[in-house]
Design a protein around this motif. Structure first.
Motif, mmCIF file in Angstrom:
data_model
loop_
_atom_site.group_PDB
_atom_site.id
_atom_site.type_symbol
_atom_site.label_atom_id
_atom_site.label_comp_id
_atom_site.label_asym_id
_atom_site.label_seq_id
_atom_site.Cartn_x
_atom_site.Cartn_y
_atom_site.Cartn_z
ATOM 1 N N GLY A 80 69.107 58.091 -8.155
ATOM 2 C CA GLY A 80 69.267 57.866 -9.587
ATOM 3 C C GLY A 80 69.482 59.183 -10.312
ATOM 4 N N THR A 81 69.790 59.066 -11.589
ATOM 5 C CA THR A 81 70.068 60.287 -12.345
ATOM 6 C C THR A 81 68.764 60.979 -12.727
ATOM 7 O OG1 THR A 81 70.007 59.094 -14.431
ATOM 8 C CG2 THR A 81 72.141 59.243 -13.319
ATOM 9 N N ALA A 82 68.896 62.245 -13.047
ATOM 10 C CA ALA A 82 67.725 63.015 -13.479
ATOM 11 C C ALA A 82 67.189 62.464 -14.793
ATOM 12 C CB ALA A 82 68.118 64.487 -13.634
ATOM 13 N N LEU A 127 63.408 61.420 -15.371
ATOM 14 C CA LEU A 127 62.583 62.059 -16.398
ATOM 15 C C LEU A 127 62.052 61.028 -17.395
ATOM 16 C CD1 LEU A 127 64.755 65.235 -17.020
ATOM 17 C CD2 LEU A 127 62.428 65.209 -16.124
ATOM 18 N N CYS A 128 62.885 60.034 -17.711
ATOM 19 C CA CYS A 128 62.437 58.990 -18.637
ATOM 20 C C CYS A 128 61.292 58.170 -18.034
ATOM 21 C CB CYS A 128 63.605 58.070 -19.016
ATOM 22 S SG CYS A 128 64.718 58.813 -20.215
ATOM 23 N N ALA A 129 61.342 57.973 -16.728
ATOM 24 C CA ALA A 129 60.245 57.234 -16.076
ATOM 25 C C ALA A 129 58.940 58.017 -16.200
ATOM 26 C CB ALA A 129 60.588 56.992 -14.613
ATOM 27 N N GLU A 171 62.037 51.174 -27.711
ATOM 28 C CA GLU A 171 62.238 51.801 -26.404
ATOM 29 C C GLU A 171 63.575 51.390 -25.787
ATOM 30 O OE1 GLU A 171 59.685 50.444 -23.277
ATOM 31 O OE2 GLU A 171 59.753 52.398 -22.289
ATOM 32 N N VAL A 172 63.825 50.084 -25.796
ATOM 33 C CA VAL A 172 65.056 49.611 -25.152
ATOM 34 C C VAL A 172 66.285 50.064 -25.936
ATOM 35 C CG1 VAL A 172 65.202 47.313 -26.247
ATOM 36 C CG2 VAL A 172 66.071 47.643 -23.933
ATOM 37 N N VAL A 173 66.152 50.138 -27.266
ATOM 38 C CA VAL A 173 67.261 50.651 -28.083
ATOM 39 C C VAL A 173 67.525 52.113 -27.740
ATOM 40 C CG1 VAL A 173 67.891 51.290 -30.458
ATOM 41 C CG2 VAL A 173 66.975 49.011 -29.994
ATOM 42 N N ALA A 174 66.447 52.868 -27.613
ATOM 43 C CA ALA A 174 66.602 54.290 -27.290
ATOM 44 C C ALA A 174 67.294 54.477 -25.946
ATOM 45 C CB ALA A 174 65.231 54.959 -27.282
ATOM 46 N N LEU A 175 66.831 53.721 -24.959
ATOM 47 C CA LEU A 175 67.374 53.912 -23.614
ATOM 48 C C LEU A 175 68.829 53.476 -23.513
ATOM 49 C CD1 LEU A 175 64.296 52.709 -21.504
ATOM 50 C CD2 LEU A 175 65.118 55.047 -21.724
ATOM 51 N N ARG A 176 69.127 52.303 -24.085
ATOM 52 C CA ARG A 176 70.462 51.741 -23.901
ATOM 53 C C ARG A 176 71.485 52.317 -24.890
ATOM 54 N NH1 ARG A 176 73.207 50.069 -21.330
ATOM 55 N NH2 ARG A 176 73.780 47.903 -21.548
ATOM 56 N N ILE A 177 71.053 52.485 -26.163
ATOM 57 C CA ILE A 177 72.018 52.893 -27.197
ATOM 58 C C ILE A 177 72.066 54.408 -27.354
ATOM 59 C CG2 ILE A 177 72.677 52.643 -29.632
ATOM 60 C CD1 ILE A 177 72.847 50.013 -28.084
ATOM 61 N N VAL A 178 70.877 54.994 -27.477
ATOM 62 C CA VAL A 178 70.846 56.432 -27.789
ATOM 63 C C VAL A 178 71.070 57.276 -26.529
ATOM 64 C CG1 VAL A 178 69.481 58.268 -28.839
ATOM 65 C CG2 VAL A 178 69.301 55.945 -29.719
ATOM 66 N N LEU A 179 70.325 56.935 -25.450
ATOM 67 C CA LEU A 179 70.470 57.724 -24.220
ATOM 68 C C LEU A 179 71.614 57.231 -23.339
ATOM 69 C CD1 LEU A 179 67.604 58.618 -25.150
ATOM 70 C CD2 LEU A 179 66.986 58.741 -22.745
ATOM 71 N N THR A 222 69.751 50.670 -14.582
ATOM 72 C CA THR A 222 68.810 51.797 -14.625
ATOM 73 C C THR A 222 67.701 51.531 -15.635
ATOM 74 O OG1 THR A 222 70.638 53.270 -14.069
ATOM 75 C CG2 THR A 222 68.651 54.291 -14.944
ATOM 76 N N THR A 223 68.079 51.025 -16.801
ATOM 77 C CA THR A 223 67.083 50.739 -17.842
ATOM 78 C C THR A 223 66.113 49.656 -17.364
ATOM 79 O OG1 THR A 223 68.768 51.246 -19.485
ATOM 80 C CG2 THR A 223 66.810 50.098 -20.261
ATOM 81 N N ALA A 224 66.669 48.617 -16.742
ATOM 82 C CA ALA A 224 65.812 47.528 -16.266
ATOM 83 C C ALA A 224 64.824 48.047 -15.234
ATOM 84 C CB ALA A 224 66.683 46.426 -15.657
ATOM 85 N N ARG A 225 65.314 48.908 -14.328
ATOM 86 C CA ARG A 225 64.418 49.457 -13.295
ATOM 87 C C ARG A 225 63.343 50.318 -13.928
ATOM 88 N NH1 ARG A 225 68.302 50.895 -10.135
ATOM 89 N NH2 ARG A 225 68.369 53.102 -10.602
ATOM 90 N N LEU A 226 63.733 51.079 -14.933
ATOM 91 C CA LEU A 226 62.780 51.970 -15.609
ATOM 92 C C LEU A 226 61.693 51.166 -16.330
ATOM 93 C CD1 LEU A 226 64.123 55.120 -17.391
ATOM 94 C CD2 LEU A 226 62.004 54.080 -18.100
ATOM 95 N N LEU A 227 62.113 50.057 -16.943
ATOM 96 C CA LEU A 227 61.150 49.234 -17.690
ATOM 97 C C LEU A 227 60.394 48.269 -16.772
ATOM 98 C CD1 LEU A 227 63.312 48.325 -20.835
ATOM 99 C CD2 LEU A 227 61.596 50.120 -20.620
ATOM 100 N N GLY A 228 60.826 48.155 -15.541
ATOM 101 C CA GLY A 228 60.155 47.249 -14.595
ATOM 102 C C GLY A 228 60.449 45.797 -14.881
ATOM 103 N N ILE A 229 61.622 45.518 -15.414
ATOM 104 C CA ILE A 229 62.011 44.130 -15.703
ATOM 105 C C ILE A 229 63.390 43.855 -15.099
ATOM 106 C CG2 ILE A 229 60.650 43.942 -17.816
ATOM 107 C CD1 ILE A 229 63.124 44.603 -19.420
ATOM 108 N N THR A 230 63.799 42.586 -15.165
ATOM 109 C CA THR A 230 65.107 42.236 -14.596
ATOM 110 C C THR A 230 66.221 42.655 -15.560
ATOM 111 O OG1 THR A 230 65.099 40.067 -15.608
ATOM 112 C CG2 THR A 230 64.105 40.245 -13.427
ATOM 113 N N ARG A 231 67.444 42.693 -15.036
ATOM 114 C CA ARG A 231 68.595 43.060 -15.883
ATOM 115 C C ARG A 231 68.755 42.076 -17.038
ATOM 116 N NH1 ARG A 231 73.453 44.360 -11.665
ATOM 117 N NH2 ARG A 231 72.243 45.578 -10.193
ATOM 118 N N THR A 232 68.557 40.805 -16.737
ATOM 119 C CA THR A 232 68.702 39.775 -17.768
ATOM 120 C C THR A 232 67.670 39.976 -18.876
ATOM 121 O OG1 THR A 232 69.329 38.302 -15.975
ATOM 122 C CG2 THR A 232 68.897 37.282 -18.105
#
Lengths: 175, 352
Positions: free
Chosen positions: A68-70, A74-76, A129-137, A143-153
């Motif tokens: 995965g990316t750095a 780092l976000c995790a 959090e999800v706005v920050a990860l998906r929109i801002v970052l 990757t976001t789903a894995r970081l948050l520990g939830i499914t893609r859906t």
């Protein structure tokens, strides 16, 4: 504002086994922005960002660019630090019997005074959090789903709901 | 993405979220961590790609080595059997692929020597109980009856007799003839050679039990009784009180009765030692075990290797059956821990 092109440079960095200093330099703004969105408090975000990079330095050997990316890594770390902070804050508040839910009580406005900034303050932390990860970052969905520990859906649903709430809040503020 | 969402994204990205200069300086001051490990870190997929073929290769190699070693040992056994059967000059039409001869001796039995067949012969100076089991294959049902009669003739010709004989020869079934032959011990060597020549020796078992000690004890017992009778007879010739005479007369009667029994037992032992007992089985069936020798060395090696692989597979299957529930439990625990952690995080974020 951090360099949004940093994300685009990550694959190159990953393939070349980047140094910690270069990754820290490239991702500091992104991690800080994420923590700022998550906590809604500049001072806390700054402390947690520093803590995040200290942890990252200690565990830098474990970072595998192939997995995965750095930025995601780092976000995790930042997320775990933030969750620890929230837990200790809740315990402290319970002890002091002073439970302040509204982040608008923060003296220093985290995102300024614009319509979006005002609406963000009223948004729950999970949505911010999800706005920050998906929109801002600009992390991708998996990757976001894995970081948050939830499914893609679930991640897509959470983002959609957060944006809808943000839109409603901004319209309410306009009215 | 709608226009509003695009504008919102632009606005969100334009928010003042850059890290402050102080934080940047602190992070820069962290420097670089210690150098990475020099050896490469393998992922589990890559490790599995290397380890699984390596383990399979190791198992197959072990099976091949086991097969080769087994076939070599089998080949050496076969060579010994071949040499032993080559000594069986009297087997006539006997095949060299027949089963090896097998002798079982009583540890205390002194063996006088051995026949050209490799069968131990009885001692000429000691009394011994000599018993032999011989299994001989004949060609077909027709020759079964002929060979049975021939065996009986051989026995009578050597001064012995046929204690029992039974023959079954139904069509479609392997023929079988079982004979119990009593042959003088002095002629047992000739008997074994001639009986072995009736066909292919499939199996032979010889048992020799030394009777010398038994014969000596019986002889001493007889002499002691004879001496007792002489003394009692002499005593009865003298003038004695009536009651003493009566007691001595009873003792004399007992001694004479015991002497008769002891003499009979001694004669039976001497008769047993004089005649050997040969159990001869003539059969038309082909021994299944002889087929194994026709596979050759390569066939034996392959068979042993396959057997080894079957054993390894059975062990692997057992390990899988035992470990699968444990792995399932571990997976469930990990899944549970992850779920609890995620829900806890959600609660913390919702409350913040």
């Amino acid at each position: 504002m951090w360099d949004v092109n940093a994300a685009a440079t990550m694959p190159a960095l990953a393939s070349a086994s980047p140094s910690f200093a270069s990754v820290a330099e490239a991702e500091l703004d992104a991690v800080h922005a994420y923590l700022l969105f998550l906590t809604g408090d500049r001072a806390v975000a700054e402390d947690l960002a520093g803590e995040t990079f200290e942890k990252a330095l200690r565990t830098w050997r474990r970072f595998d660019p192939r997995r995965g990316t750095a930025r995601a890594w780092l976000c995790a770390i930042a997320r775990n630090s933030a969750l620890d902070h929230f837990r200790s804050e809740q315990r402290r508040r319970r002890r002091e019997e002073h439970y302040a839910r509204d982040v608008s009580t923060v003296d220093d406005p985290a995102w300024g005074q614009g319509a979006a900034a005002v609406a963000l303050r009223k948004l729950p932390a999970a949505d911010r959090e999800v706005v920050a990860l998906r929109i801002v970052l600009e992390l991708d969905g998996p990757t976001t789903a894995r970081l948050l520990g939830i499914t893609r859906t679930a991640c897509s649903t959470r983002l959609s709901r957060a944006l809808q709430r943000l839109e409603e809040l901004m319209r309410d503020d306009d009215v | 993405m709608t226009t509003f969402e695009a504008e919102l994204a632009h606005e969100l990205r334009s928010l003042p979220t850059a890290a402050p200069a102080g934080l940047r300086e602190r992070v820069r001051a962290l420097g670089e961590p210690e150098p990475r490990r020099t050896f490469p870190a393998f992922g589990w997929r890559r490790a599995a790609l290397v380890l699984v073929p390596a383990c399979l290769a190791a198992v197959v190699s072990a099976a091949a080595i086991d097969g080769l070693l087994s076939s070599r040992a089998s080949h050496q056994d076969s060579s010994r059997e071949f040499a032993k059967l080559n000594q069986h000059g009297a087997t006539g039409s006997g095949s060299v692929n027949s089963l090896p001869s097998r002798s079982a001796l009583s540890p205390s039995a002194p063996v006088h020597g051995s026949t050209p067949l490799g069968i131990p012969t009885p001692s000429t100076t000691r009394h011994q109980d000599y018993q032999a089991d011989l299994r001989v294959r004949v060609d077909d049902l027709e020759s079964l009856g002929r060979k049975t009669a021939q065996a009986m003739q051989v026995t009578r010709g050597l001064g012995g007799y046929v204690a029992s004989v039974s023959q079954s020869s139904e069509r479609g079934e392997p023929g079988e003839a079982d004979l119990v032959l009593r042959v003088p011990v002095s002629s047992v060597e000739d008997a074994m050679i001639q009986l072995s020549a009736l066909g292919t020796v499939l199996e032979q078992h010889v048992s020799i039990v030394d009777l010398e000690n038994t014969v000596r004890q019986q002889r001493q017992h007889v002499r002691a009784l004879q001496l007792q009778i002489v003394r009692l007879t002499a005593a009865l010739r003298q003038s004695l009180p009536a009651d003493v005479r009566l007691r001595l007369q009873f003792q004399l009667d007992d001694a004479r009765r015991n002497l008769r029994a002891a003499t009979g037992a001694r004669k039976a032992t001497l008769r047993e030692a004089a005649l050997s007992r040969i159990s001869l089985a003539l059969t038309t069936e082909h021994a299944a075990a002889t087929a194994t020798h026709h596979r050759g060395r390569f066939g034996n090696a392959v068979s042993a290797a396959v057997g080894f692989l079957e054993g390894a597979g059975a062990i692997a299957l057992t390990a899988l059956i035992v470990l699968a529930p444990l792995a399932l439990i571990v997976a469930l625990v990990l899944w549970g821990v992850r779920t609890v952690r995620r829900r806890t995080a959600d609660r913390v974020l919702a409350a913040s």
